[in-house]
Design an enzyme around this catalytic site. Structure first.
Site, PDB file in Angstrom:
ATOM      1  N   HIS A 365      -9.002  21.032  35.693  1.00  9.27           N
ATOM      2  CA  HIS A 365      -8.383  20.721  36.989  1.00  9.27           C
ATOM      3  C   HIS A 365      -7.181  19.813  36.796  1.00  9.27           C
ATOM      4  CE1 HIS A 365     -12.678  21.281  38.663  1.00  9.27           C
ATOM      5  NE2 HIS A 365     -12.158  22.382  38.164  1.00  9.27           N
ATOM      6  N   ARG A 472      -1.699  29.022  44.881  1.00  9.13           N
ATOM      7  CA  ARG A 472      -3.100  28.858  44.450  1.00  9.13           C
ATOM      8  C   ARG A 472      -3.799  27.938  45.446  1.00  9.13           C
ATOM      9  NH1 ARG A 472      -0.580  28.715  38.898  1.00  9.13           N
ATOM     10  NH2 ARG A 472      -1.747  30.182  37.606  1.00  9.13           N
ATOM     11  N   ASP A 631      -5.489  35.747  33.093  1.00 10.08           N
ATOM     12  CA  ASP A 631      -6.833  36.311  32.991  1.00 10.08           C
ATOM     13  C   ASP A 631      -6.805  37.695  32.361  1.00 10.08           C
ATOM     14  OD1 ASP A 631      -8.976  34.617  33.857  1.00 10.08           O
ATOM     15  OD2 ASP A 631      -7.975  34.532  35.804  1.00 10.08           O
ATOM     16  N   CYS A 678       2.395  37.416  37.808  1.00 14.34           N
ATOM     17  CA  CYS A 678       2.434  35.987  38.128  1.00 14.34           C
ATOM     18  C   CYS A 678       1.712  35.100  37.112  1.00 14.34           C
ATOM     19  CB  CYS A 678       1.891  35.718  39.526  1.00 14.34           C
ATOM     20  SG  CYS A 678       0.132  36.056  39.681  1.00 14.34           S
TER      21      CYS A 678
END
Ligand code: PEP
Ligand code: MG
Length: 749
Positions: A365, A472, A631, A678
């Site tokens: 984070h 996001r 990802d 992106c």
């Protein structure tokens, strides 16, 4: 050395050691006095002090009993011989017959062949290795537990004396130069960029000014009182209502330690032996840290971490040195911490020039927030919190994952040179701001930016981005310790839409799970969280939060256009279901009298290879598709994006990956679906050229990348770049990078 030594002997020795501090003697003289004192006081034939010359080398710096000529000559590597072993493991080594010990290294220049018994204890302060204290004797016997303990207490005082600068000057080995020398840390990239600044410690070092107890009874009272305060504070934390089950479990462990009789008893024993309350806490903390590195069991390691944390709290109570030490934050602070949570990092905000963590990961984070704040960040800078002091000069090289602490002037100068070149390049990029990213052969690529915080929005104008290609939304969920309410979210999204001044914003619905665990949601104990219950999977299975977020987005749009995209869609059916939620919420909002968006686009992120082979109906239904390369790449190559070992193993310009992207491009082209990319790779100029060459026309990236990407795109001929890529693939190149780089070098600056 007698086998039983009374506490008062020990106290006397410690006081005599402290008195050495009061004399005018300098580094070497003090060390000589100390070895003499220890040998004399505990009746051993040899007492030697080995200190670190550099992080890998120990040097004999003072001795009573061994040959003086060996002082500053005898050296050993960390882990080498018995002394090196003590330093490496951070625990005592005790043997009756040293020469027959495995790893024993004979050092003839010291004359130590006469001595059989060996006891070495580490000189360390809260995990910081400083050296080794050794006693030896001719008689072949193992030292008793009491003797080991007594020597550890002495070593603790030596460590504290070091921290106070007692051995500064000639002879002090590494000790004399503690916190003064330049140190290079090789970590890993958390966020690219370079900066120069001054250290600001998230948790400042506690300075213990008196390691020796003047009056043990007073010290025992002090430690009992401090432990009492600690217990109350942990109990208070535990009674907070907002705690979930897991936070409670951690605090229960804290409470168990805080109330542990063994811990307090050990500290009281340390005090009886002559240590001050603070030094006693540190002695036990050092022992915990040494054990921590030996424990293979993850659960136990966690618990020892808890105890370490508790010791820090106790020290702060004792010394009154809280987080607010009264020190003034420098103008150009670089935050240095073991680790930090996203909310705390956000509090520091944009005033930070850089961030350096001992722990952390690229997907943590803190890294997400650092990225949003656009500050260079280095992770895995091991032991930097031990080395750095508030105000130390520091250079952060986020590109290489390197940190220079207290750099030499020559290093600083060349670093500044690189930064100046980057700044010049930025100026050049700024002049391109209002120009399109049009290649020499007339193809225009739309460049959008990624965002996640309100604070990102000013970059929309500054960077020349044509919109926000990826917003996001999880950051708003991550930085709170409660689930945000619909109205809060609606207000925030509305401000984002307003700040975008009519430019499009693609809101990605909550992408949690995997690395992004909300503090107030029950973590799922999954063996493979990246392939687990995350993103849209959570949204569809438990639609409450998804629906709330969709309502907030519709209300924020308030009759304006709205673009929503769903993360981690793996099959057509998931998209159909998610899209149905949007339509249902629009219908519901309308029936409640709210304005509906003037135009609606619903898209999907393509982050798993499966979606590239979804039925035509999927591509026809999706208003747009955005490739989440971060990802997608990890699943395409089966290489964890957070695992340093494999993360960079596979090139994004790998021929197979590009060929795969072409499948997606072709399918979108056939269905007439808008397509963008992106992931982080879109913001890397060479990658951006390759993506454009194979047919991508829309890229979304960090605002700071827009300038460099645009500058390069404007210099290339896409048809030529395409030909270069195709030739490399025909010739069987694993990656097209070398060929493309060669071509790009030919188009010049
Ligand atoms: C991605 O996976 O490429 C992406 C943009 O999403 P995130 O990095 O937030 O997972
Ligand atoms: Mg992703």
């Amino acid at each position: 050395m007698p086998t039983e030594r009374s506490d008062s002997d020990s106290r006397k020795l410690l006081r005599r050691l402290r008195d050495v501090l009061g004399t005018k003697a300098k580094g070497q003289e003090r060390l000589d006095q100390i070895t003499h004192l220890i040998a004399d006081s505990i009746g051993t034939e040899v007492c030697s002090i080995y200190l670190f010359r550099d992080p890998e080398t120990l040097e004999l710096c003072a001795t009573e009993g061994l040959k003086k000529a060996a002082v500053h000559k005898t050296r050993m590597k960390l882990g080498e011989g018995l002394v090196g072993r003590v330093a490496r493991i951070g625990l005592p080594v005790n043997t009756a017959d040293a020469p027959s010990e495995k790893g024993f290294r004979f050092m003839p220049e010291t004359g130590e062949e006469l001595y059989s018994a060996f006891l070495g204890v580490p000189i360390q302060r809260v995990g910081e290795k400083l050296g080794v204290l050794v006693v030896q004797s001719k008689q072949a016997r193992a030292y008793s537990e009491d003797e080991i303990y007594a020597l550890e207490v002495v070593a603790m005082v030596l460590a504290e004396m070091t921290e106070l600068g007692a051995f500064a000057g000639e002879g002090g080995g590494g000790m004399g130069r503690l916190h003064k020398q330049p140190v290079l840390f090789r970590g890993a990239t958390g966020q690219e960029g370079a900066s120069e600044g001054r250290v600001w410690l998230h948790e400042p070092r506690v300075v213990v000014t008196n390691p020796v107890a003047d009056d043990p009874l007073t010290e025992i009272d002090r430690i009992r009182e401090a432990v009492g305060v600690l217990r109350v504070s942990v109990d208070d934390l535990l009674s907070a209502e907002s705690l979930d089950k897991d936070q409670k479990a951690v605090l229960e462990a804290y409470r168990m330690f805080a109330h542990s009789r063994g811990w307090l008893r050990r500290m009281e024993e340390d005090i009886s032996s002559g240590l001050s309350a603070e030094a006693a806490v540190e002695k036990e903390q050092s022992a915990t840290r040494a054990r921590l590195s030996q424990v293979p069991d993850a659960y136990l390691r966690e618990r020892l971490h808890d105890l370490d944390d508790l010791s820090n709290r106790l020290l702060r109570i004792l010394t009154g040195q809280g987080k607010d030490t009264g020190a003034e934050m420098p103008d150009n602070p670089v935050l240095v911490a073991r680790n930090i949570g996203p909310a705390e990092l956000l509090e520091y905000g944009r005033k930070l020039k850089g961030l350096v963590l001992e722990e952390g990961s690229v997907g943590s984070h803190a890294a997400i927030v650092a990225r949003a704040l656009a500050i260079p960040m280095v992770i895995h800078a091991e032991r930097i919190t031990n080395e750095a002091l508030n105000g130390d000069p520091i250079l952060v090289d986020g590109d290489q994952g390197i940190v220079h602490l207290r750099p030499e002037e020559t290093v600083a100068r060349s670093f500044r040179g690189t930064m100046a070149m980057q700044a010049k390049a930025q100026e050049r990029y700024a002049s391109l701001r209002d120009l399109p990213a049009t290649t020499c052969d007339g193809v225009t690529i739309a460049l959008h930016m990624n965002a996640g915080l309100m604070a990102d929005l000013p970059s929309l104008v500054g960077s020349g981005a044509e919109g926000v290609g990826l917003f996001r939304t999880e950051l708003q969920f991550l930085v709170r310790n409660y689930m945000p309410r619909r109205d809060e979210l609606a207000a925030l999204y509305s401000r984002v839409i307003e700040a975008a001044k009519g430019l499009p914003v693609a809101f990605r619905t909550l992408d949690i799970g995997s690395d992004k665990v909300l503090p107030y949601m029950k973590p799922q104990d999954e063996p493979n969280p990246a392939m687990g219950w995350r993103a849209i999977r959570v949204g569809l299975d438990k639609p409450g939060v998804l629906r709330m977020q969709l309502q907030a987005l519709i209300r924020a749009a308030a009759g304006r256009p709205l673009a929503i995209m769903f993360p981690f869609v793996s099959e057509h059916g998931e998209f159909v279901e998610a899209r149905a939620h949007v339509l249902r919420e629009i219908y519901r909002e309308k029936s409640l009298g709210h304005a509906v968006p003037s135009a609606l686009e619903v898209g999907a992120m393509l982050e798993t290879p499966s979606l590239a082979y979804a039925p035509d109906a999927f591509f026809e239904m999706a208003d747009f598709i955005s490739i989440g390369g971060n990802d997608l790449k990890q699943f395409f190559f089966a290489a964890d994006r957070e695992n340093e070992r494999v993360r960079k193993r596979y090139d994004s310009l790998n021929a197979s990956f590009l060929t795969f992207l072409e499948v997606v491009i072709a399918r979108c082209a056939k269905a007439g679906t808008k397509l963008s990319f992106c992931g982080e790779d879109a913001g890397r100029p060479v990658e951006a050229v390759a993506f454009a060459a194979i047919g991508l026309r829309n890229l979304s990236m960090r605002p700071a990348s827009i300038g460099p990407v645009k500058a390069l795109l404007r210099r290339v001929d896409l048809a030529e770049a395409r030909a270069v890529i195709d030739r490399a693939r025909r010739e069987g190149a694993e990656t097209v990078r070398p060929a493309l780089m060669e071509y790009l070098a030919s188009v010049g600056e």
